[in-house]
Design a protein around this motif. Structure first.
Motif, PDB file in Angstrom:
ATOM      1  N   THR A 155       0.801  -1.222   0.000  1.00 37.52           N
ATOM      2  CA  THR A 155       0.000   0.000   0.000  1.00 37.52           C
ATOM      3  C   THR A 155       0.837   1.277   0.000  1.00 37.52           C
ATOM      4  O   THR A 155       0.579   2.189  -0.775  1.00 37.52           O
ATOM      5  CB  THR A 155      -0.905  -0.023   1.240  1.00 37.52           C
ATOM      6  OG1 THR A 155      -1.618  -1.257   1.234  1.00 37.52           O
ATOM      7  CG2 THR A 155      -1.890   1.110   1.204  1.00 37.52           C
ATOM      8  N   ASN A 156       1.821   1.313   0.859  1.00 38.68           N
ATOM      9  CA  ASN A 156       2.641   2.516   0.969  1.00 38.68           C
ATOM     10  C   ASN A 156       3.395   2.835  -0.315  1.00 38.68           C
ATOM     11  O   ASN A 156       3.534   3.999  -0.675  1.00 38.68           O
ATOM     12  CB  ASN A 156       3.653   2.364   2.107  1.00 38.68           C
ATOM     13  CG  ASN A 156       3.160   3.061   3.359  1.00 38.68           C
ATOM     14  OD1 ASN A 156       2.101   3.684   3.360  1.00 38.68           O
ATOM     15  ND2 ASN A 156       3.915   2.938   4.422  1.00 38.68           N
ATOM     16  N   ALA A 157       3.866   1.804  -0.985  1.00 37.31           N
ATOM     17  CA  ALA A 157       4.607   2.029  -2.225  1.00 37.31           C
ATOM     18  C   ALA A 157       3.697   2.667  -3.261  1.00 37.31           C
ATOM     19  O   ALA A 157       4.094   3.602  -3.963  1.00 37.31           O
ATOM     20  CB  ALA A 157       5.168   0.713  -2.745  1.00 37.31           C
ATOM     21  N   ILE A 158       2.473   2.188  -3.336  1.00 37.83           N
ATOM     22  CA  ILE A 158       1.516   2.757  -4.294  1.00 37.83           C
ATOM     23  C   ILE A 158       1.219   4.208  -3.928  1.00 37.83           C
ATOM     24  O   ILE A 158       1.220   5.091  -4.784  1.00 37.83           O
ATOM     25  CB  ILE A 158       0.211   1.932  -4.324  1.00 37.83           C
ATOM     26  CG1 ILE A 158       0.511   0.501  -4.758  1.00 37.83           C
ATOM     27  CG2 ILE A 158      -0.808   2.583  -5.251  1.00 37.83           C
ATOM     28  CD1 ILE A 158      -0.654  -0.456  -4.613  1.00 37.83           C
ATOM     29  N   ALA A 159       0.994   4.426  -2.648  1.00 38.20           N
ATOM     30  CA  ALA A 159       0.697   5.791  -2.187  1.00 38.20           C
ATOM     31  C   ALA A 159       1.826   6.738  -2.576  1.00 38.20           C
ATOM     32  O   ALA A 159       1.589   7.845  -3.066  1.00 38.20           O
ATOM     33  CB  ALA A 159       0.477   5.795  -0.683  1.00 38.20           C
ATOM     34  N   ALA A 160       3.066   6.289  -2.366  1.00 41.86           N
ATOM     35  CA  ALA A 160       4.202   7.142  -2.714  1.00 41.86           C
ATOM     36  C   ALA A 160       4.253   7.391  -4.217  1.00 41.86           C
ATOM     37  O   ALA A 160       4.490   8.509  -4.664  1.00 41.86           O
ATOM     38  CB  ALA A 160       5.498   6.497  -2.233  1.00 41.86           C
ATOM     39  N   ALA A 161       3.972   6.359  -4.989  1.00 41.33           N
ATOM     40  CA  ALA A 161       4.090   6.466  -6.444  1.00 41.33           C
ATOM     41  C   ALA A 161       3.099   7.461  -7.029  1.00 41.33           C
ATOM     42  O   ALA A 161       3.428   8.195  -7.951  1.00 41.33           O
ATOM     43  CB  ALA A 161       3.906   5.097  -7.087  1.00 41.33           C
ATOM     44  N   ILE A 162       1.874   7.457  -6.530  1.00 41.90           N
ATOM     45  CA  ILE A 162       0.912   8.379  -7.118  1.00 41.90           C
ATOM     46  C   ILE A 162       0.648   9.569  -6.221  1.00 41.90           C
ATOM     47  O   ILE A 162      -0.298  10.321  -6.434  1.00 41.90           O
ATOM     48  CB  ILE A 162      -0.407   7.683  -7.494  1.00 41.90           C
ATOM     49  CG1 ILE A 162      -1.090   7.132  -6.262  1.00 41.90           C
ATOM     50  CG2 ILE A 162      -0.165   6.575  -8.486  1.00 41.90           C
ATOM     51  CD1 ILE A 162      -2.345   6.401  -6.603  1.00 41.90           C
ATOM     52  N   ALA A 183      -2.009   6.403   2.075  1.00 37.27           N
ATOM     53  CA  ALA A 183      -2.232   4.952   2.154  1.00 37.27           C
ATOM     54  C   ALA A 183      -3.712   4.615   2.291  1.00 37.27           C
ATOM     55  O   ALA A 183      -4.195   3.648   1.691  1.00 37.27           O
ATOM     56  CB  ALA A 183      -1.449   4.381   3.332  1.00 37.27           C
ATOM     57  N   ALA A 184      -4.425   5.429   3.038  1.00 35.43           N
ATOM     58  CA  ALA A 184      -5.854   5.155   3.232  1.00 35.43           C
ATOM     59  C   ALA A 184      -6.608   5.232   1.908  1.00 35.43           C
ATOM     60  O   ALA A 184      -7.509   4.424   1.646  1.00 35.43           O
ATOM     61  CB  ALA A 184      -6.437   6.135   4.239  1.00 35.43           C
ATOM     62  N   SER A 185      -6.231   6.192   1.077  1.00 36.76           N
ATOM     63  CA  SER A 185      -6.882   6.318  -0.232  1.00 36.76           C
ATOM     64  C   SER A 185      -6.575   5.101  -1.094  1.00 36.76           C
ATOM     65  O   SER A 185      -7.428   4.609  -1.829  1.00 36.76           O
ATOM     66  CB  SER A 185      -6.393   7.575  -0.940  1.00 36.76           C
ATOM     67  OG  SER A 185      -6.594   8.703  -0.128  1.00 36.76           O
ATOM     68  N   VAL A 186      -5.350   4.627  -0.977  1.00 35.69           N
ATOM     69  CA  VAL A 186      -4.957   3.456  -1.759  1.00 35.69           C
ATOM     70  C   VAL A 186      -5.788   2.245  -1.344  1.00 35.69           C
ATOM     71  O   VAL A 186      -6.298   1.510  -2.197  1.00 35.69           O
ATOM     72  CB  VAL A 186      -3.458   3.162  -1.589  1.00 35.69           C
ATOM     73  CG1 VAL A 186      -3.091   1.842  -2.241  1.00 35.69           C
ATOM     74  CG2 VAL A 186      -2.635   4.299  -2.168  1.00 35.69           C
ATOM     75  N   THR A 187      -5.950   2.073  -0.054  1.00 35.07           N
ATOM     76  CA  THR A 187      -6.752   0.943   0.412  1.00 35.07           C
ATOM     77  C   THR A 187      -8.166   1.009  -0.168  1.00 35.07           C
ATOM     78  O   THR A 187      -8.686   0.017  -0.687  1.00 35.07           O
ATOM     79  CB  THR A 187      -6.824   0.928   1.950  1.00 35.07           C
ATOM     80  OG1 THR A 187      -5.500   0.848   2.461  1.00 35.07           O
ATOM     81  CG2 THR A 187      -7.618  -0.261   2.445  1.00 35.07           C
ATOM     82  N   ASP A 188      -8.770   2.204  -0.101  1.00 34.41           N
ATOM     83  CA  ASP A 188     -10.097   2.379  -0.712  1.00 34.41           C
ATOM     84  C   ASP A 188     -10.091   1.921  -2.166  1.00 34.41           C
ATOM     85  O   ASP A 188     -10.951   1.180  -2.613  1.00 34.41           O
ATOM     86  CB  ASP A 188     -10.503   3.865  -0.702  1.00 34.41           C
ATOM     87  CG  ASP A 188     -10.999   4.319   0.657  1.00 34.41           C
ATOM     88  OD1 ASP A 188     -11.162   3.468   1.558  1.00 34.41           O
ATOM     89  OD2 ASP A 188     -11.225   5.532   0.821  1.00 34.41           O
ATOM     90  N   MET A 189      -9.119   2.419  -2.891  1.00 33.45           N
ATOM     91  CA  MET A 189      -9.116   2.209  -4.333  1.00 33.45           C
ATOM     92  C   MET A 189      -8.813   0.760  -4.701  1.00 33.45           C
ATOM     93  O   MET A 189      -9.445   0.224  -5.612  1.00 33.45           O
ATOM     94  CB  MET A 189      -8.087   3.136  -4.973  1.00 33.45           C
ATOM     95  CG  MET A 189      -8.200   3.225  -6.466  1.00 33.45           C
ATOM     96  SD  MET A 189      -9.822   3.875  -6.974  1.00 33.45           S
ATOM     97  CE  MET A 189      -9.587   4.001  -8.733  1.00 33.45           C
ATOM     98  N   VAL A 190      -7.864   0.138  -4.025  1.00 33.90           N
ATOM     99  CA  VAL A 190      -7.536  -1.237  -4.418  1.00 33.90           C
ATOM    100  C   VAL A 190      -8.714  -2.179  -4.133  1.00 33.90           C
ATOM    101  O   VAL A 190      -8.914  -3.157  -4.843  1.00 33.90           O
ATOM    102  CB  VAL A 190      -6.244  -1.758  -3.749  1.00 33.90           C
ATOM    103  CG1 VAL A 190      -5.050  -0.923  -4.182  1.00 33.90           C
ATOM    104  CG2 VAL A 190      -6.362  -1.819  -2.251  1.00 33.90           C
TER     105      VAL A 190
END
Ligand SMILES: [Mn+2]
Ligand SMILES: [Mn+2]
Ligand SMILES: [Mn+2]
Ligand SMILES: [Mn+2]
Lengths: 229, 229
Positions: free
Chosen positions: A35-42, A46-53
């Motif tokens: 999650t954190n890697a994705i958050a950093a990339a875009i 992290a919370a937004s990433v969890t929602d989206m994935v």
DNA sequence: AAATATTTTTAGACTTGCCTAAAAATATAT
DNA sequence: ATATATTTTTAGGCAAGTCTAAAAATATTT
């Protein structure tokens, strides 16, 4: 959701960006993407990433297990690669046809890559003469999703006396690209390695059999070359 | 709001569409534009329009008085015209460079017109040779927002014996455009009016001094011509 | 002028995508 | 094995833009 009656629904701007980011992370690391890697990339949280994935998982674009990270499905990978294809074709258009410098094309292509029209991309591809690489030397995936892997190596890997053609870059930042341009280190130039300083690792190269120049190790580690014979 | 760090905030996809629609309604009618007309134009509901015009009003893009309709401000008109400019430049690109038929360009241009980059539009304009008209004969506004008004008249206004060059269309539907294309009634063709049936108003024209053809009144009322001397 | 019809606005709710703060799970250090 | 630190998820909420249904304002008839 802004209503868009003009094209049949495919994937949203945001969905495509997530998939592309995850795809690129997957290319680099092999492990499941956290999650954190994705958050950093875009550049989100992290919370937004969890929602989206979770949503992407429901749409069968990736496999997601709580606390275990994500992995693109076949479909997700296909969408990601298609987005990369569109991005690189647009970059090529901007550079080859509209005369944008190679450090200026990326940001505009980030927008253009989300235009939805298969026919547009096909015709653009044809208009550009079915280019194999974008202005940064990155391969342009085919319609079928196949990416022709190129066997470029780092300039830093060349030994004294060896030469190669500049064919790509590792660092894509505008700053680095501008630096290269300023020093005539653009795609297609031939470099012959003449000296590597034992003291400070500066590499002396000859460009196109003409003028010589010293390159920092930071530079040589970010230029990709096609090794000659 | 999808976060978009790649370009400084201008106006959203939706805002531009509202402004463009209101601008076009204003061109046609002179009166203040009412809620229902806007709703019909962008295919949404009156309630949504009310929400949106309030916001556009706060942003000084239009003047809005409850129950009295709206009117674009100078700024709103500028944004609308700029959107029209982008739309028509992209249509020209799609038609002239990518070989899309003139009935295929509109929908894709509806997407492309929202790409945010002044430099992109400038370079596109130059690449296309600073075109004055789009594939449908509509004038392309200049950078400065000036629209060169053309003095075309309806084909139905030509008398027997008069001739004109096809220069535009009133109806922009794909169906009509395809019909014209099928009958060689494309921009640039010269038409000489030879007969107008007193019975059914069919108009017999000669195309480019060659073949003759009968045109329905529906057709002649939707073709714009530049009258010859 | 009153009654009816139409248009427009409000009220309340939904979706996508984002956020912060707190809780839960996992990983690391002692 | 416990305690601590890090990562990830949940909970609750916000903004843009949309919708339906009901209320309010305006327009049209009678
Ligand atoms: Mn790029
Ligand atoms: Mn690139
Ligand atoms: Mn159009
Ligand atoms: Mn047009």
């Amino acid at each position: 959701m802004p209503k868009n009656i003009y094209f049949c629904y495919m994937y949203s701007f945001t969905e495509e960006n997530y998939l592309k980011a995850i795809y690129k992370l997957q290319e680099q690391s092999d492990l499941a993407i956290n999650t954190n890697a994705i958050a950093a990339a875009i550049q989100t949280k992290a919370a937004s990433v969890t929602d989206m994935v979770k949503k992407l998982s429901e749409k069968k674009l990736l496999n997601y297990e709580k606390y275990k990270g994500v992995e693109l499905t076949h479909l997700g990978k296909k969408v990601a690669i298609d987005t990369v294809r569109k991005h690189r074709l647009w970059e090529t258009f901007l550079h080859n046809k509209l005369n944008f410098a190679w450090d200026e094309v990326h940001d505009i292509a980030e927008q253009l890559e989300h235009i939805q029209s298969q026919e547009l991309i096909d015709k653009l591809d044809e208009f550009l003469g079915f280019p194999s690489h974008d202005p940064h030397g990155d391969p342009i995936p085919g319609r079928n999703g196949v990416i022709q892997q190129n066997n470029f190596i780092l300039l830093s890997e060349l030994e004294i006396g060896e030469s190669g053609i500049i064919s790509g870059v590792v660092n894509h930042s505008a700053l680095f690209l501008q630096h290269l341009e300023k020093n005539e280190l653009v795609l297609g130039k031939k470099l012959l390695v003449q000296e590597i300083s034992a003291f400070d690792q500066l590499v002396k190269v000859q460009i196109d059999d003409k003028k010589q120049q010293q390159l920092s190790s930071e530079v040589v580690r970010n230029i990709l070359v096609k090794k000659l014979s």
